[in-house]
Design a protein around this motif. Structure first.
Motif, PDB file in Angstrom:
ATOM      1  N   SER A  63       0.821  -1.226   0.000  1.00 25.46           N
ATOM      2  CA  SER A  63       0.000   0.000   0.000  1.00 25.46           C
ATOM      3  C   SER A  63       0.847   1.265   0.000  1.00 25.46           C
ATOM      4  CB  SER A  63      -0.916   0.007   1.236  1.00 25.46           C
ATOM      5  OG  SER A  63      -0.161  -0.022   2.435  1.00 25.46           O
ATOM      6  N   ARG A  64       2.136   1.158  -0.292  1.00 25.74           N
ATOM      7  CA  ARG A  64       3.038   2.309  -0.170  1.00 25.74           C
ATOM      8  C   ARG A  64       2.646   3.461  -1.100  1.00 25.74           C
ATOM      9  NH1 ARG A  64       5.338  -1.683  -2.991  1.00 25.74           N
ATOM     10  NH2 ARG A  64       6.399  -1.246  -4.974  1.00 25.74           N
ATOM     11  N   ALA A  65       2.010   3.152  -2.239  1.00 28.70           N
ATOM     12  CA  ALA A  65       1.625   4.217  -3.169  1.00 28.70           C
ATOM     13  C   ALA A  65       0.530   5.114  -2.598  1.00 28.70           C
ATOM     14  CB  ALA A  65       1.158   3.597  -4.490  1.00 28.70           C
ATOM     15  N   ASP A  66      -0.182   4.634  -1.585  1.00 26.21           N
ATOM     16  CA  ASP A  66      -1.288   5.405  -1.011  1.00 26.21           C
ATOM     17  C   ASP A  66      -0.914   6.121   0.277  1.00 26.21           C
ATOM     18  OD1 ASP A  66      -3.312   4.536  -2.943  1.00 26.21           O
ATOM     19  OD2 ASP A  66      -3.049   2.559  -2.035  1.00 26.21           O
ATOM     20  N   LEU A  67       0.348   6.058   0.683  1.00 29.81           N
ATOM     21  CA  LEU A  67       0.771   6.683   1.936  1.00 29.81           C
ATOM     22  C   LEU A  67       0.883   8.195   1.786  1.00 29.81           C
ATOM     23  CD1 LEU A  67       3.538   4.168   3.080  1.00 29.81           C
ATOM     24  CD2 LEU A  67       1.317   4.555   4.164  1.00 29.81           C
ATOM     25  N   PRO A  68       0.601   8.942   2.874  1.00 35.29           N
ATOM     26  CA  PRO A  68       0.763  10.393   2.840  1.00 35.29           C
ATOM     27  C   PRO A  68       2.244  10.753   2.972  1.00 35.29           C
ATOM     28  CG  PRO A  68       0.081   9.713   5.018  1.00 35.29           C
ATOM     29  CD  PRO A  68       0.085   8.470   4.169  1.00 35.29           C
ATOM     30  N   ARG A  71       6.441  13.158   6.781  1.00 31.04           N
ATOM     31  CA  ARG A  71       6.400  13.945   8.018  1.00 31.04           C
ATOM     32  C   ARG A  71       5.128  13.674   8.811  1.00 31.04           C
ATOM     33  NH1 ARG A  71       7.377  20.260   7.441  1.00 31.04           N
ATOM     34  NH2 ARG A  71       9.330  19.388   6.634  1.00 31.04           N
ATOM     35  N   ARG A  72       4.000  13.539   8.142  1.00 30.19           N
ATOM     36  CA  ARG A  72       2.729  13.268   8.823  1.00 30.19           C
ATOM     37  C   ARG A  72       2.765  11.908   9.510  1.00 30.19           C
ATOM     38  NH1 ARG A  72      -2.077  13.811   4.861  1.00 30.19           N
ATOM     39  NH2 ARG A  72      -3.166  13.253   6.783  1.00 30.19           N
ATOM     40  N   LEU A  73       3.355  10.930   8.864  1.00 35.07           N
ATOM     41  CA  LEU A  73       3.450   9.600   9.456  1.00 35.07           C
ATOM     42  C   LEU A  73       4.373   9.584  10.666  1.00 35.07           C
ATOM     43  CD1 LEU A  73       3.623   7.129   6.432  1.00 35.07           C
ATOM     44  CD2 LEU A  73       1.856   7.248   8.189  1.00 35.07           C
ATOM     45  N   LEU A  74       5.500  10.267  10.558  1.00 39.82           N
ATOM     46  CA  LEU A  74       6.490  10.242  11.635  1.00 39.82           C
ATOM     47  C   LEU A  74       5.925  10.778  12.943  1.00 39.82           C
ATOM     48  CD1 LEU A  74       9.748  11.352   9.758  1.00 39.82           C
ATOM     49  CD2 LEU A  74       9.123   9.059  10.561  1.00 39.82           C
ATOM     50  N   LEU A 169      -9.384  12.106  10.237  1.00 37.16           N
ATOM     51  CA  LEU A 169      -8.525  12.415   9.100  1.00 37.16           C
ATOM     52  C   LEU A 169      -9.387  12.673   7.865  1.00 37.16           C
ATOM     53  CD1 LEU A 169      -5.611   9.815   9.394  1.00 37.16           C
ATOM     54  CD2 LEU A 169      -5.563  12.249   9.973  1.00 37.16           C
ATOM     55  N   ASP A 170      -9.097  13.742   7.172  1.00 34.76           N
ATOM     56  CA  ASP A 170      -9.827  14.075   5.955  1.00 34.76           C
ATOM     57  C   ASP A 170      -9.139  13.396   4.774  1.00 34.76           C
ATOM     58  OD1 ASP A 170     -11.566  15.200   4.164  1.00 34.76           O
ATOM     59  OD2 ASP A 170     -10.510  17.122   4.077  1.00 34.76           O
ATOM     60  N   GLU A 171      -9.251  12.061   4.742  1.00 37.86           N
ATOM     61  CA  GLU A 171      -8.603  11.249   3.716  1.00 37.86           C
ATOM     62  C   GLU A 171      -9.568  10.179   3.227  1.00 37.86           C
ATOM     63  OE1 GLU A 171      -5.742  11.969   2.608  1.00 37.86           O
ATOM     64  OE2 GLU A 171      -4.626  13.033   4.174  1.00 37.86           O
ATOM     65  N   THR A 172      -9.263   9.612   2.058  1.00 34.35           N
ATOM     66  CA  THR A 172     -10.051   8.487   1.570  1.00 34.35           C
ATOM     67  C   THR A 172      -9.789   7.274   2.458  1.00 34.35           C
ATOM     68  OG1 THR A 172      -8.310   7.665   0.102  1.00 34.35           O
ATOM     69  CG2 THR A 172      -9.815   9.341  -0.789  1.00 34.35           C
ATOM     70  N   ARG A 175      -6.538   5.581   1.695  1.00 36.03           N
ATOM     71  CA  ARG A 175      -5.378   6.269   2.285  1.00 36.03           C
ATOM     72  C   ARG A 175      -5.290   5.977   3.784  1.00 36.03           C
ATOM     73  NH1 ARG A 175      -2.550  11.003   1.164  1.00 36.03           N
ATOM     74  NH2 ARG A 175      -2.566  10.239  -0.979  1.00 36.03           N
ATOM     75  N   VAL A 176      -6.433   6.005   4.473  1.00 32.43           N
ATOM     76  CA  VAL A 176      -6.446   5.688   5.901  1.00 32.43           C
ATOM     77  C   VAL A 176      -5.997   4.246   6.131  1.00 32.43           C
ATOM     78  CG1 VAL A 176      -7.880   5.507   7.972  1.00 32.43           C
ATOM     79  CG2 VAL A 176      -8.227   7.398   6.383  1.00 32.43           C
ATOM     80  N   SER A 177      -6.411   3.353   5.250  1.00 35.96           N
ATOM     81  CA  SER A 177      -5.996   1.957   5.367  1.00 35.96           C
ATOM     82  C   SER A 177      -4.483   1.821   5.228  1.00 35.96           C
ATOM     83  CB  SER A 177      -6.703   1.103   4.312  1.00 35.96           C
ATOM     84  OG  SER A 177      -6.319  -0.244   4.412  1.00 35.96           O
ATOM     85  N   ALA A 178      -3.883   2.596   4.335  1.00 34.54           N
ATOM     86  CA  ALA A 178      -2.435   2.557   4.171  1.00 34.54           C
ATOM     87  C   ALA A 178      -1.725   3.053   5.433  1.00 34.54           C
ATOM     88  CB  ALA A 178      -2.021   3.393   2.964  1.00 34.54           C
ATOM     89  N   ILE A 179      -2.261   4.126   6.045  1.00 32.73           N
ATOM     90  CA  ILE A 179      -1.691   4.632   7.306  1.00 32.73           C
ATOM     91  C   ILE A 179      -1.832   3.576   8.386  1.00 32.73           C
ATOM     92  CG2 ILE A 179      -1.909   6.395   9.103  1.00 32.73           C
ATOM     93  CD1 ILE A 179      -2.963   8.291   6.903  1.00 32.73           C
TER      94      ILE A 179
END
Length: 253
Positions: A63-68, A71-74, A169-172, A175-179
């Motif tokens: 799922s790496r292509a859908d990651l934000p 910095r947000r992840l860290l 989170l204002d994401e699809t 995208r949330v699944s990837a996080i």
């Protein structure tokens, strides 16, 4: 360990890796399998936490292509690691019965949050309408609570993380699944390090289940990217409800 038992563990690992990538809850496949081959509950829980970890990593790759942005992840990783460590300590040092009774309601509650996400957003406000600091604190709180649960038991961790993150989170959902996959991997790293050092791990069982979760995890991440958001949400809600009811049945039986 007999050959049929080995096949059972490998099959459970493949299934769990796929389920974890799609919705979370794969541990409810591998945990009963470990019990079935003769492991006591605590060693089964500890061994299961380590065995499903490679599947989390495979889900991240898939799922790496859908990651934000990085910095947000860290910002979410320290709370994830600390919460997981607290959950691991709880498992190794306290009786499990009380938490076993609470877990089903946590899972069902998380599933309900995801199912009624739009209605709840009308009450708390849509993520884009929230104060940035409030939104950030809320996300961090959801992550820490989910990580504590993940360190203690872990089944349906993905459902719980998805529910909490999707609310703020204002994401699809993809995208949330990837996080969620990244945070689950951090939980896996922390539980593996802790239980490998202090837990009663059955390494033979881990050696069978862990490789199988890799193929399942990568395949599950591929499947998520090809599902419509409404279908993905329905699958997660149905699976989370089934998991919660199964846990409740087990806790009361």
């Amino acid at each position: 360990m007999e050959f049929p038992e080995m096949l059972l563990l490998v099959g459970a690992g493949l299934t769990a890796g796929t389920v974890n990538a799609v919705a979370g809850g794969g541990s409810l496949v591998t945990f009963p399998a470990l019990i079935a081959v003769g492991l006591p509950p605590v060693p089964a829980t500890v061994s299961n936490s380590i065995a499903v970890f490679p599947g989390y990593l495979a889900s991240v790759v898939g799922s790496r292509a859908d990651l934000p942005e990085r910095r947000r992840l860290l910002r979410l990783l320290p709370g994830t690691a600390l919460g997981t460590a607290a959950g691991c300590a709880l498992l190794l040092s306290t009786p499990a019965r009380a938490f076993e009774l609470i877990v089903p309601f946590l899972v069902l509650g998380a599933t309900a949050v995801l199912a009624f996400q739009d209605q709840l957003r009308r009450l708390v406000g849509h993520p884009r309408e929230l104060d940035p600091r409030r939104r950030s604190r809320s996300v961090q709180l959801m992550v820490v609570l989910g990580a504590v649960y993940g360190g203690y038991f872990g089944a349906a961790l993905g459902v719980m993380l998805l529910a909490g993150l999707a609310l703020f989170l204002d994401e699809t959902l993809v995208r949330v699944s990837a996080i969620k996959n990244v945070l689950s991997a951090v939980v896996g790293v922390t539980t593996t390090a802790t239980f490998a050092a202090f837990g009663p791990v059955d390494w033979a069982a881990v050696a069978l289940v862990a490789p199988a979760t890799i193929g399942g995890g990568y395949g599950g991440a591929w499947l998520v990217r090809r599902m419509r958001p409404t279908v993905l949400k329905a699958v997660i809600v149905l699976f989370g409800t089934a998991i919660g009811l199964l846990l409740l049945y087990r806790a009361l039986s």
